[in-house]
Design an enzyme around this catalytic site. Structure first.
Site, PDB file in Angstrom:
ATOM      1  N   CYS A  67      14.224  40.029  18.708  1.00 12.06           N
ATOM      2  CA  CYS A  67      14.907  40.232  17.421  1.00 12.06           C
ATOM      3  C   CYS A  67      16.195  39.416  17.380  1.00 12.06           C
ATOM      4  O   CYS A  67      17.139  39.695  18.117  1.00 12.06           O
ATOM      5  CB  CYS A  67      15.153  41.732  17.242  1.00 12.06           C
ATOM      6  SG  CYS A  67      16.492  42.180  16.143  1.00 12.06           S
ATOM      7  N   CYS A  70      19.441  41.217  16.521  1.00 10.93           N
ATOM      8  CA  CYS A  70      19.840  42.076  17.647  1.00 10.93           C
ATOM      9  C   CYS A  70      20.635  41.268  18.668  1.00 10.93           C
ATOM     10  O   CYS A  70      21.686  41.695  19.155  1.00 10.93           O
ATOM     11  CB  CYS A  70      18.619  42.668  18.356  1.00 10.93           C
ATOM     12  SG  CYS A  70      17.624  43.755  17.323  1.00 10.93           S
TER      13      CYS A  70
END
Ligand code: ZN
Length: 143
Positions: A67, A70
């Site tokens: 991600c 993230c």
């Protein structure tokens, strides 16, 4: 009033007088610092102890290695740990490795920040945030 603080290294529950929380207390068992100014990584095995046995609110970053947002938020979360400890414990849960935790809390998008106190979730915020916003959000939930 002693506070229960779970050691980030050996996961032993320590009793720390609240007025000594800011004095860099060490773990009574492994003698390592109870607060390191950095987020800790939690697994399914350790999670309940830190969320439920500690009097220090637990701020969890649910993330995954694939991600992008993230990974972008990771330095901000680390910076927030330096500012929020020892009033909060900051932890990361890799939802790819710990799929059970992601399912249990119904994490549908990442990154998601969730704040736990007394063993239950009290607030949640989805989406990447900067360090100042993370600090402000956590402090607005737990005064
Ligand atoms: Zn320890």
């Amino acid at each position: 009033m002693p506070l229960h603080v779970v050691c980030p290294h050996c996961h032993t529950t320590n009793r720390v007088p609240s007025e000594r929380l800011g004095e860099a207390p060490d773990c009574g068992r492994c003698h390592r610092p109870l607060f390191t100014g950095k987020p800790i990584s939690l697994t399914t095995a350790d999670f309940d102890r830190h969320a439920g046995k500690s009097d220090v609110p637990l701020l969890v970053d649910f993330w995954a290695p694939w991600c992008g947002p993230c990974r972008m938020m990771a330095p901000a979360f680390e910076q927030a740990a330096g500012q929020l400890e020892p009033r909060f414990r900051l932890a990361k849960v890799n939802t790819e490795d710990e799929q059970m935790l992601g399912r249990r809390y119904g994490i549908r998008s990442i990154p998601t920040l969730a704040l736990f106190a007394g063993g239950r979730e009290i607030a949640r915020q989805a989406g990447a945030m900067g360090a100042a916003d993370i600090v402000r959000w956590a402090q607005s939930v737990v005064r």
